[in-house]
Design a protein around this motif. Structure first.
Motif, PDB file in Angstrom:
ATOM      1  N   LEU B 125      56.366 -70.141-149.042  1.00 20.36           N
ATOM      2  CA  LEU B 125      56.986 -71.422-149.352  1.00 20.36           C
ATOM      3  C   LEU B 125      55.928 -72.470-149.635  1.00 20.36           C
ATOM      4  N   TRP B 128      54.933 -71.965-153.109  1.00 13.95           N
ATOM      5  CA  TRP B 128      55.948 -72.382-154.088  1.00 13.95           C
ATOM      6  C   TRP B 128      56.065 -73.896-154.128  1.00 13.95           C
ATOM      7  N   LEU B 136      50.834 -70.888-156.163  1.00 13.99           N
ATOM      8  CA  LEU B 136      51.924 -69.941-156.420  1.00 13.99           C
ATOM      9  C   LEU B 136      51.415 -68.513-156.376  1.00 13.99           C
ATOM     10  N   MET B 140      52.624 -65.620-153.857  1.00  6.36           N
ATOM     11  CA  MET B 140      53.160 -64.322-154.271  1.00  6.36           C
ATOM     12  C   MET B 140      52.380 -63.175-153.675  1.00  6.36           C
ATOM     13  N   ALA B 143      53.442 -62.818-150.175  1.00  7.93           N
ATOM     14  CA  ALA B 143      54.742 -62.172-150.031  1.00  7.93           C
ATOM     15  C   ALA B 143      54.614 -60.664-150.181  1.00  7.93           C
ATOM     16  N   ALA B 144      53.974 -60.232-151.261  1.00  9.10           N
ATOM     17  CA  ALA B 144      53.861 -58.797-151.515  1.00  9.10           C
ATOM     18  C   ALA B 144      53.093 -58.110-150.405  1.00  9.10           C
TER      19      ALA B 144
ATOM     20  N   VAL D  33      65.240 -71.890-154.198  1.00 13.40           N
ATOM     21  CA  VAL D  33      64.421 -71.643-153.010  1.00 13.40           C
ATOM     22  C   VAL D  33      65.042 -72.300-151.785  1.00 13.40           C
ATOM     23  N   LEU D  37      66.223 -70.538-148.391  1.00 13.48           N
ATOM     24  CA  LEU D  37      65.852 -70.979-147.052  1.00 13.48           C
ATOM     25  C   LEU D  37      67.077 -71.132-146.163  1.00 13.48           C
ATOM     26  N   VAL D  72      62.606 -61.922-148.378  1.00 15.60           N
ATOM     27  CA  VAL D  72      61.270 -62.106-148.950  1.00 15.60           C
ATOM     28  C   VAL D  72      61.244 -61.512-150.357  1.00 15.60           C
ATOM     29  N   VAL D  75      62.712 -64.050-152.554  1.00 17.74           N
ATOM     30  CA  VAL D  75      61.756 -65.117-152.822  1.00 17.74           C
ATOM     31  C   VAL D  75      60.701 -64.629-153.792  1.00 17.74           C
ATOM     32  N   PHE D  76      60.257 -63.450-153.565  1.00 20.91           N
ATOM     33  CA  PHE D  76      59.223 -62.882-154.434  1.00 20.91           C
ATOM     34  C   PHE D  76      59.709 -62.824-155.876  1.00 20.91           C
ATOM     35  N   LEU D  79      59.826 -66.283-157.332  1.00 28.64           N
ATOM     36  CA  LEU D  79      58.510 -66.810-157.683  1.00 28.64           C
ATOM     37  C   LEU D  79      57.951 -66.090-158.896  1.00 28.64           C
ATOM     38  N   MET D  80      58.039 -64.796-158.887  1.00 39.33           N
ATOM     39  CA  MET D  80      57.351 -64.000-159.888  1.00 39.33           C
ATOM     40  C   MET D  80      57.985 -64.159-161.256  1.00 39.33           C
TER      41      MET D  80
END
Lengths: 102, 323, 629, 176
Positions: B125, B128, B136, B140, B143-144, D33, D37, D72, D75-76, D79-80
């Motif tokens: 977060l 982001w 960002l 990411m 996260a991964a 997002v 949340l 997650v 979210v991923f 974002l991606m």
């Protein structure tokens, strides 16, 4: 030692379920639909756990575990499709997918 | 009522101890790195630079608490809080000694894993909400990396659960009275350690904040108190992973009989933790950073099968009565 | 067994030709069809001998059991079985004999047609159907043959289907005869309903038994028989081109000439006569209908004779002549002169086939010129055809000695004293004979005398087979009257004898014999123009009269326009008004109902996921509601 | 004792309320997002409910798997692939609750029905809920539910394959 009435558990479950349902039906963004779907699955989980705790059976939690796996698989496929959709239409509007015109 | 008050007191004490410890760790780390790299490190503020952390703290507090206008304010503020909160919450289930410990949850281990998995939100977060490229990318990566390593982190500790028959950390510690679990679960320990480093994104797995590539990764845009919170979270995370390693594999506060009486259990526990903290610092100084794809591939291709194999072998041995 | 095999030579030939038609050469196709016909002739000849040798003059063969019909009186078996007695023997000899000669002629006449094999196949199929019709031992099988010949007639009239007129003529023939066939079918149903039998012999026995029994026929049965006879007569009228269903026959001449000869002169059109003769037991019990038949025949023969007087097309003259001659047969049947009628059927088949074939040869020689006013002087140019035509006309006019004389005189002789005919009909018959001779003379004068009113060179077909076929037919026409025809076992003794109080004047026979000569004499002077026409300048001084009366007669005495006014126009008006078909709309209600659902479901299947979900939720709600209630 | 029970019940109601409100925010939100949340919050609240209902194992799994992994993943993906913006082309301009009116009415009707049915079935006798240990769950899973576990594993495998296949860029994939 808890005495949460099953009635209340089920009310919570149905409330969550219906909120999710509203989301799935009313939202046009596919991502939000997927999230609402998660809410719905979750609500079902609540009902299972509640019933399992009322009858003192582990089956409720077993079903919840199965729901969890289902949700995981669903999200994997759903997100992949979402990405496909984003690549193709540059949008997540589910209404763009109704190319089957009756 | 007295119970509740006593609990609150206990929590306050622990937090009050933990935060300075984390602050001190910054100095310890810099000092140790200096020694291992054959240089001085911070040595100006106070004796041996002990007060360096205090000085840093003051500096940070004095800085402008700037929120970038292009960011998502709510999440931007929330992200570091989540990170620190999750780590602090995890300490709730850590049994420091036979009498000290916030909560004696019967699913303590699961609680720890849950908090560890929630901690990733902080990084993601933050990445982001900063609304900048480096952040960002860092988010990411975090996260991964976290999702991947979390899987076999959970799997690696399942061997412990198999052998002790409990998720309760206190029971796990007590089950090691006749020998630490490291004896049989060394593979599990190794996996847990690697996963733990990745989870707390310390070097060599600090790709979310890799300075050479991403400036500062997810906390590029952060400054002031929020930056401090991230730092706090990171050092507390190191402490937490060390503590969990000790609890799960090195008998917690327990020591073999001749040594046990030398010091109180709490001190033994802290000593063991410090040993692992030092180990983490040593790792940071000695290992290079892998590429991100190498990191993920290592996780899924090497560690995950290894964790499963470990679990399988443990289960078989447990069923055959060897363990 | 031979009897059973009779139609099958043709059937085999038909199947071969229709299957391999395009691939067969002319020779092969001709050999197949004509030789099958020859086999039929051979078989029927042997059968005739067998028949005369058998003790009760009846041959019977059962091929297989077809189906059963249930009736209150018991079960009736419908078999595929053949029945040969004197009457059908006459018919099969006519069908096979004349048919063979016409096949022979047709094989050469149609040689150059690209669809030769198809033509011969249809011809063969026609013979099959005709033989089944004639040999059928029950009325269902007879009806099969009946419809079969109708089909073949349709196919052959429309053989040159590239021309619109031929197709229209074929359609007309089919539809008009279908009206008669429908009537006949109803008659058959009524017959079965009343007697519980459709086997001809069984029906005959039943009818005879009940009429000869003490109690006689019940009122209801008598009533039924009246209607059965009337309905069967309807069928016969349609098939035999009698009033009021005669309009198709002149148009049917659009078909190839051999077809006109075989179907529309010699065989099929006489099927009606055969039917009435076959079912004579029914008709005898209903004298009123007999009377109708007689009057119908008489009126037809007069009207057709008048119409024939005004025709310009040689084949149409012959067509009207055919109608007229069948009118004679009907008259005979109506008068109870059964064997005379059948006898005339036979002789008529000979000479009318001869006339048609000769006309065909003439038309062929004149490059398909059918207009009489474009002919003339052909006796000199085509002496062979001309002389044969003369022979045919002599028979048609019933000059003494010819076959027509014997048969026609036999009919006329029995009219006066018949209790279902009478003097009035006798006079009609005489008048008809007069008309016959007049139009025959007109035809002859126009075509064969006078000057040639055409410029092209004639080319006569010199094929020996063709000529021999014509010669044999001519011989049959001339001497066919001498064939002993004994049908006493089939038909009851002539009714005339039972009414002795009606006296026959002595001049009757003399007048009957003299009538044709009167006609010839009249024509000789009246049609002087035709036989002495000359070329004036570049124009021929002869053309068809265009006076209103003549045109009216030429168009078949206005029957076509009458029917058009009475039936076709109102029907078309109805069709116009009912363009959207009220009945259809009622049926379409179903479709409309279905499509309503279809539309509703289509609206549901709109591909919108959210819509599906909403429907899903609604369904859950309803289900829960139901479970709650 | 009564006080203790009351507090557990109170906690349950509080967590339930949080879950419902968070879910509502998920459904009505515009920012992806933020919605995610809120979903996490909802899941955590539900996990608390689970814990209070005597299912700590399920609560743990809820947090680890649902909040920790599945979301997650969400979210991923957000974002991606830049799925953040609510790019509904056909959406009406105003995003008020009125747009959801039909669905909400439907849901309200369903809710009324469900409540009536639950109430009718005399199910609401309160039973004492004891903690069901994770051991019992494990025994059930690898006992009577073994087949279901196997099926679930196949489901996961197929989910893995499908996700891999669909998310692959078109260029790299051949004809399948």
């Amino acid at each position: 030692m808890t005495t949460i009435p099953l009635f209340h558990v089920l009310i919570l479950s149905s409330l969550l379920f219906l909120i999710g349902f509203v989301g799935v039906v009313a939202r046009k963004n596919t991502l939000f639909m997927l999230m609402s779907l998660e809410v719905m699955l979750n609500a079902v989980g609540v009902a299972f756990i509640g019933a399992g705790s009322v009858w003192q059976q582990a089956d409720g939690q077993v079903m919840f575990v199965l729901i969890l796996t289902l949700a995981a698989a669903e999200v994997a496929v759903g997100l992949a499709l979402l990405i496909r959709m984003q690549n193709k239409y540059r949008s997540l509007d589910i209404d763009l997918l109704n190319q089957m015109k009756g | 009522m007295a119970d509740i008050l006593w609990k609150l007191f206990e929590i306050t004490i622990i937090i009050a101890l933990l935060i300075p410890i984390a602050a001190m760790l910054v100095w310890v780390e810099r000092r140790m790195i200096g020694i291992w790299q054959d240089r001085h490190g911070p040595n100006r503020v106070g004796p041996f630079g002990v007060l360096q952390s205090l000085a840093d703290l003051l500096k940070i507090l004095g800085k402008e608490d700037w929120i970038p206008p292009f960011s998502d304010r709510l999440v931007f503020v929330l992200a570091p809080i989540i990170g620190a909160m999750c780590v602090l919450m995890s300490f709730a289930v850590v049994p420091f000694s036979p009498s000290i410990g916030v909560s004696d949850l019967n699913i303590g281990l699961l609680f720890f894993l849950a908090m560890a998995s929630l901690a990733v939100y902080s990084v993601v977060l933050a990445g982001w909400a900063s609304n900048s490229k480096y952040a960002l990318l860092g988010g990411m990566r975090a996260a991964a990396q976290t999702v991947s390593y979390e899987v076999f982190m959970g799997l690696s500790v399942m061997g412990v659960v198999l052998l002790t028959g409990s998720f309760n950390l206190r029971e796990i510690v007590l089950a090691q009275t006749n020998g630490w679990l490291i004896q049989s679960q060394f593979v599990g320990f190794f996996i847990f350690l690697v996963a733990g480093i990745a989870e707390s994104h310390r070097l060599p797995f600090d790709l979310p904040e890799a300075e050479t590539e991403l400036t500062a990764g997810f906390h590029t845009e952060y400054s002031g108190l929020k930056f401090a919170l991230f730092f706090l979270g990171e050092y507390l995370g190191v402490t937490l992973i060390s503590a969990m390693s000790v609890v799960l594999f090195f008998g917690g506060w327990l020591m073999p009989e001749p040594f046990a009486s030398w010091l109180p259990p709490l001190l033994w526990f802290i000593i063991k933790i410090m040993f692992f903290v030092m180990f983490f610092i040593l790792l940071r100084t000695s290992l290079p950073r892998p590429r991100f794809d190498q990191l993920l591939k290592f996780g899924w291709v090497v560690m995950l099968p290894l964790a499963l194999l470990n679990l399988l072998v443990t289960a078989v041995l447990r069923l055959t009565g060897v363990l | 067994m031979l009897l059973a095999s009779l139609p099958f030579y043709q059937l085999l030939s038909f199947l071969l030709l229709i299957t391999f038609g395009k691939k067969l050469s002319w020779q092969l196709a001709a050999i197949i069809s004509v030789s099958s016909m020859a086999l039929t002739v051979l078989a029927s000849t042997i059968l005739l001998f067998e028949l005369s040798a058998s003790e009760n003059q009846i041959l019977n063969v059962n091929l297989w059991h077809w189906f059963d019909l249930n009736h209150a009186l018991g079960k009736s078996q419908i078999n595929l079985s053949f029945y040969l007695d004197g009457l059908s023997a006459v018919m099969i000899s006519v069908v096979s004999g004349v048919g063979f000669l016409i096949h022979l002629f047709a094989a050469i006449y149609m040689k150059s047609d690209e669809n030769f094999a198809r033509f011969m196949a249809y011809m063969n199929l026609f013979i099959v159907a005709m033989l089944i019709l004639v040999l059928a031992d029950n009325l269902v099988l007879l009806y099969l043959g009946w419809e079969g010949v109708g089909l073949c007639s349709f196919l052959l009239i429309g053989f040159w289907y590239h021309e619109k007129n031929n197709v229209l003529a074929a359609r007309k023939a089919f539809i008009v005869t279908r009206i008669g066939d429908t009537s006949m079918a109803i008659g058959l149903l009524l017959l079965f309903n009343s007697f519980g039998e459709l086997n001809i012999a069984a029906v005959t026995t039943l009818v005879q038994q009940s009429s000869h029994s003490v109690s006689g026929l019940s009122v209801e049965q008598t009533n039924n028989i009246y209607w059965i006879a009337l309905l069967l007569l309807g069928g016969a009228v349609g098939k035999s081109a009698q009033l009021p269903l005669q309009t198709w026959l002149p148009d049917a001449m659009a078909g190839p000439t051999p077809v006109s000869a075989l179907i529309h002169a010699a065989t099929m059109v006489t099927a009606g006569v055969y039917l009435i003769a076959r079912m004579h037991d029914i008709f005898i019990l209903s004298p009123e209908v007999m009377n109708y038949i007689a009057w119908l025949g008489a009126i037809t023969l007069l009207l057709a004779g008048i119409a024939a007087l005004a025709q310009t097309d040689i084949k149409r003259v012959l067509a009207y002549s055919t109608m007229s001659q069948i009118g004679y047969m009907m008259l005979a049947l109506g008068a109870g002169a059964w064997s005379a009628g059948v006898f005339h059927l036979m002789t008529h088949a000979f000479f009318k086939a001869l006339l048609f074939l000769t006309a065909g040869a003439v038309i062929y020689a004149l490059h398909h010129q059918q207009n009489l006013f474009k002919m003339g002087g052909l006796l000199k140019k085509l002496p062979f055809e001309g002389s044969l035509f003369v022979v045919g006309l002599i028979c048609l006019m019933a000059l003494p000695g010819s076959s027509g004389f014997f048969s026609k005189e036999a009919i006329i002789a029995q009219l006066w004293s018949s209790n279902t005919a009478g003097p009035l009909l006798w006079w009609c018959a005489i008048l008809g004979a007069l008309l016959t001779s007049i139009y025959s003379c007109r035809l002859f004068f126009l075509a064969f005398m006078g000057t040639a009113r055409f410029s092209d060179k004639t080319h006569s077909e010199k094929n020996i087979l063709l000529r021999s076929a014509l010669i044999i037919l001519a011989l049959l026409s001339l001497f066919g009257g001498l064939i002993p025809l004994d049908l006493t076992l089939v038909f009851p003794t002539e009714l005339a004898a039972s009414i002795p109080e009606i006296l026959e004047p002595s001049w009757l026979h003399t007048l009957a014999i003299l009538t044709p000569f009167i006609g010839i004499l009249f024509s000789w002077f009246y049609f002087k123009k035709y036989r002495t026409s000359r070329v004036v300048g570049s124009e021929y001084n002869l053309s068809a009269s265009e006076s209103r009366l003549v045109v009216f007669c030429r168009q078949g005495l206005g029957f076509d326009s009458l029917y058009s006014l009475l039936f076709i126009k109102p029907y078309q008006w109805l069709a116009e008004k009912n363009k959207h078909d009220v009945v259809d709309q009622v049926i379409m209600l179903n479709a409309w109902y279905i499509s309503l659902w279809h539309d509703a479901l289509i609206m549901m299947q709109n591909g919108s996921l959210r819509w599906y979900l909403a429907a899903f939720g609604l369904a859950i709600m309803l289900l829960l509601g139901v479970s709650f209630l | 004792m009564f006080e203790n029970v009351a507090s557990i019940e109170g906690l349950f109601y509080f967590a339930g309320l949080v879950a419902v409100i968070a879910s509502l925010k998920v459904v009505t939100g515009n920012n992806t997002v933020h919605a995610l949340l809120y979903l996490v919050v909802s899941l955590l609240a539900v996990a608390v409910c689970f814990y209070l209902m005597g299912a700590p194992f399920a609560a743990g799994l809820e947090v680890i798997v649902y909040a920790g992994a599945i979301l997650v993943l969400f979210v991923f993906a957000v974002l991606m692939f830049g799925l953040g913006a609510d790019e509904t082309k056909n959406a009406p301009k105003s995003k008020s609750l009125a747009n959801m009116m039909g669905a909400m009415l439907l849901a309200a009707a369903l809710l009324v029905e469900i409540v009536v049915i639950i109430n009718n079935a005399e199910m609401q006798q309160s039973l004492q809920a004891n903690v069901i240990s994770s051991k019992a769950v494990g025994i059930m899973l690898y006992g009577p539910y073994l087949l279901a576990v196997e099926i679930a594993s196949f489901l996961l495998l197929s989910g893995l394959l499908a996700g891999y296949h669909y998310a692959k860029p078109d260029a790299t994939g051949g004809d399948l």
